[in-house]
Design a protein around this motif. Sequence first.
Motif, short mmCIF file in Angstrom:
data_model
loop_
_atom_site.label_atom_id
_atom_site.label_comp_id
_atom_site.label_asym_id
_atom_site.label_seq_id
_atom_site.Cartn_x
_atom_site.Cartn_y
_atom_site.Cartn_z
N SER A 138 -84.48 31.18 41.63
CA SER A 138 -84.55 30.86 40.05
C SER A 138 -83.42 31.34 39.56
N LEU A 139 -82.55 30.66 39.01
CA LEU A 139 -81.27 31.12 38.26
C LEU A 139 -81.50 30.37 36.78
N PHE A 140 -80.71 31.15 35.52
CA PHE A 140 -80.82 30.90 34.52
C PHE A 140 -79.49 30.07 33.75
N SER A 141 -79.55 29.41 32.87
CA SER A 141 -78.49 28.95 32.26
C SER A 141 -77.47 29.96 31.93
N GLY A 142 -76.35 30.13 31.92
CA GLY A 142 -75.63 31.19 31.83
C GLY A 142 -74.39 31.50 32.57
N THR A 143 -73.60 32.64 32.61
CA THR A 143 -72.67 32.83 33.63
C THR A 143 -73.11 33.62 34.67
N VAL A 144 -72.49 33.79 35.79
CA VAL A 144 -72.98 34.39 37.21
C VAL A 144 -73.28 36.03 36.47
N LYS B 197 -69.71 44.38 43.96
CA LYS B 197 -70.45 45.06 45.21
C LYS B 197 -71.67 44.05 45.95
N ALA B 198 -72.42 43.91 44.74
CA ALA B 198 -73.44 43.19 45.29
C ALA B 198 -73.26 41.76 45.58
N LEU B 199 -72.13 41.04 45.31
CA LEU B 199 -71.91 39.68 45.63
C LEU B 199 -71.41 39.81 46.92
N ASP B 200 -70.27 40.66 47.22
CA ASP B 200 -69.89 41.13 48.56
C ASP B 200 -70.94 41.19 49.71
N ILE B 201 -71.92 42.10 49.28
CA ILE B 201 -73.11 42.30 50.34
C ILE B 201 -73.95 41.14 50.62
N GLN C 82 -75.72 29.11 47.98
CA GLN C 82 -75.24 29.87 46.88
C GLN C 82 -76.21 30.52 45.92
N LYS C 83 -77.36 29.56 45.73
CA LYS C 83 -78.37 30.23 44.84
C LYS C 83 -79.19 31.08 45.31
N GLN C 84 -79.53 31.03 46.86
CA GLN C 84 -80.10 32.19 47.27
C GLN C 84 -79.30 33.50 47.52
N ARG C 85 -78.14 33.38 47.67
CA ARG C 85 -77.05 34.65 47.74
C ARG C 85 -77.10 35.20 46.35
N LEU C 86 -76.96 34.47 45.37
CA LEU C 86 -76.72 35.09 43.91
C LEU C 86 -78.19 35.64 43.64
N SER C 87 -79.34 35.04 44.12
CA SER C 87 -80.68 35.76 43.79
C SER C 87 -80.61 37.18 44.55
N ILE C 88 -80.28 37.11 45.92
CA ILE C 88 -80.09 38.30 46.49
C ILE C 88 -79.43 39.53 45.78
N ALA C 89 -78.20 39.02 45.33
CA ALA C 89 -77.14 39.81 44.71
C ALA C 89 -77.73 40.37 43.39
N GLN D 216 -73.03 38.15 50.50
CA GLN D 216 -71.96 37.07 50.97
C GLN D 216 -71.84 36.05 50.10
N ALA D 217 -71.95 36.17 48.44
CA ALA D 217 -71.56 35.27 47.47
C ALA D 217 -70.22 35.37 46.97
N ALA D 218 -69.54 36.67 47.42
CA ALA D 218 -68.29 36.79 46.64
C ALA D 218 -67.29 35.84 46.90
N GLU D 219 -67.35 35.17 47.91
CA GLU D 219 -66.32 34.54 48.45
C GLU D 219 -66.25 33.07 47.63
N PHE D 220 -67.39 32.48 47.33
CA PHE D 220 -67.38 31.07 46.57
C PHE D 220 -67.23 31.61 45.11
N VAL D 221 -67.29 32.99 44.78
CA VAL D 221 -67.47 33.09 43.07
C VAL D 221 -65.99 33.33 43.04
N ARG D 222 -65.27 34.01 43.99
CA ARG D 222 -63.97 34.04 43.77
C ARG D 222 -63.16 33.00 43.90
N ASN D 223 -63.41 32.08 44.35
CA ASN D 223 -62.77 30.77 44.55
C ASN D 223 -62.78 29.85 43.43
#
Length: 572
Positions: free
Chosen positions: A414-420, A438-442, A471-478, A444-451
């Motif tokens: 569950s993500l909300f409208s707004g920035t990462v 750091k949270a994004l790296d752990i 991608q949504k799951q990885r951001l939720s974990i971060a 595994q979401a950092a790569e697609f965010v950096r792109n």
Amino acid sequence: MIKHIKPYYLNIMAVVVLTLGGIMLELLLPTLMANVVDIGIVNGDINYILKTGGLMLVFALAAIVLMTGVSFFASKTALGFGRDIRRSLFVNVENFSLQAFDKIGTASLITRSTNDVKQVQDVLNMILRMMTRAPLMLIGGIIMAVTREPGLSVVFLGALPLLAILIFIISRKAIPLFVSLQKKTDKLNLIVRENLTGVRVIRAFNNENHEKKRFDAANLDFRDTGIKVNKMMAVLFPVMMIVMNFTSVAIVWFGAVRIDQGIMQVGNLMAFLQYSMMILMSLIMLSFGFIMIPRAKASMDRINEVLKMENDITDTERPKNVQNGQGTVEFRDVTFRYAGAEKPVIKDISFKAKKGETTAIIGSTGSGKSTLIKLIPRFYDVEKGAVLVDGVDVRELPQETLRAKIGYVPQKASLFSGTVAENLRYGNEEASEEDMWKALDISQAAEFVRNKEEGIKLMIEQAGANLSGGQKQRLSIARALIRKPEIYLFDDSFSALDFKTDARLRAELSKETKDAAIILVAQRVSTVTDADQIIVLEEGEVAGIGTHQELLAENRIYQEIVSSQRAEGEGA
């Protein structure tokens, strides 16, 4: 809901006072006009005509100013009241347990917070502007008319009971239909909401026509009920106009007879006719109220149902405190069933998840895995037994303290409208940019965010519509990692990840979360093999607890799960 009106009592008093002043001025105008005719015109006294006419003009302008003030204070009160009710609803709903959400439903809560509040707000505005004015004008008009011509008053006094009976009958029949209309609004909202959120599934299965038929059925049902209500209301106004016109004709007829007999003057007849129109117009205003109030009452009842609903999950009066840094979870003979369910979802569950260990929960669909996870942050309360965090029953802990110790990743990301960055800061408002990366790296979401050119300022659409499931799951974990909690709850949070990403993420997680307790629900055996203990659930009961090797050697249900997944892998 009266307590929401109390802050505006000064505005309401201002409305009453200004309305009373305006009506008194308006009631004087027909008398002054009668004097102009009977004294000024009959005697040819130009000075009297100009003097009295000027006074009438001043009274009329003053009445306009006063009624403008009425509109201002009435609108301010109604809009402020609507704002306060919406806020109370929102705050109350925010504190609801999931059981309360299940009872009313999301679509109905949205309708009650918007459409129902609007109905009540509009009626309050109308009451302050019209329903305050109408009774005062009715009483004042009757007094002035009877005072001037008691004999002629019998004409319109005979019409009043007829109009009152008509209004009563129509209002009584309209109330059930207005209640039904609001329920049908709920249904329409539900269908529209489901179609908007599930548009991809609908198109994927070519079910557009089915959904159109479903919407048309609900829409036509809403229309038919609305037509029934409006047919009733359509009867009211023509009948009232007929009564008004016949009353006017009768007044002119009998008034002319009285003038011919020398009992009455022309000016008096003109004044009496105006007073009678004021009386009948006040009745029309009252009828407007009787049309609007039933629907508003239906809306008010629905709003009150939410405001009066007691939250079944509340903080104890004497909460206990726990030390930070322990991070243990224990289930002691826990049994739980959903409201209205015939049998428990989970039964007699006992286990302990310790700090620095990973506890995995696996089982067939419907075995109660996700329900078990939701009992830890106290989304629901147990029926029997106890869930303990750091040795204290969660029911004896303040909810804020309990949930501050937990990093929760739900089954449906569950993500909300707004920035990462804004989404990550849901986990920790004070998180720095370094913490976020750091949270994004752990996760595994950092790569697609950096792109993405925007990086952590990338805008996420409502519910993460512009991201893939993984991608949504990885951001939720971060978001959970950035919280740095003592207890991590992963509710099947790796299901949308490929095996390679899943393995990398778990390897990084084990380093970051070595001082926390991890409880994870999983469908894949590969996700749970490294867990310190695996709990196998079957039909809501514990079918086995142990490591991967122990269960593989001794537990039949676990063996079946492993063999079925291996067969699927070989088939693939």
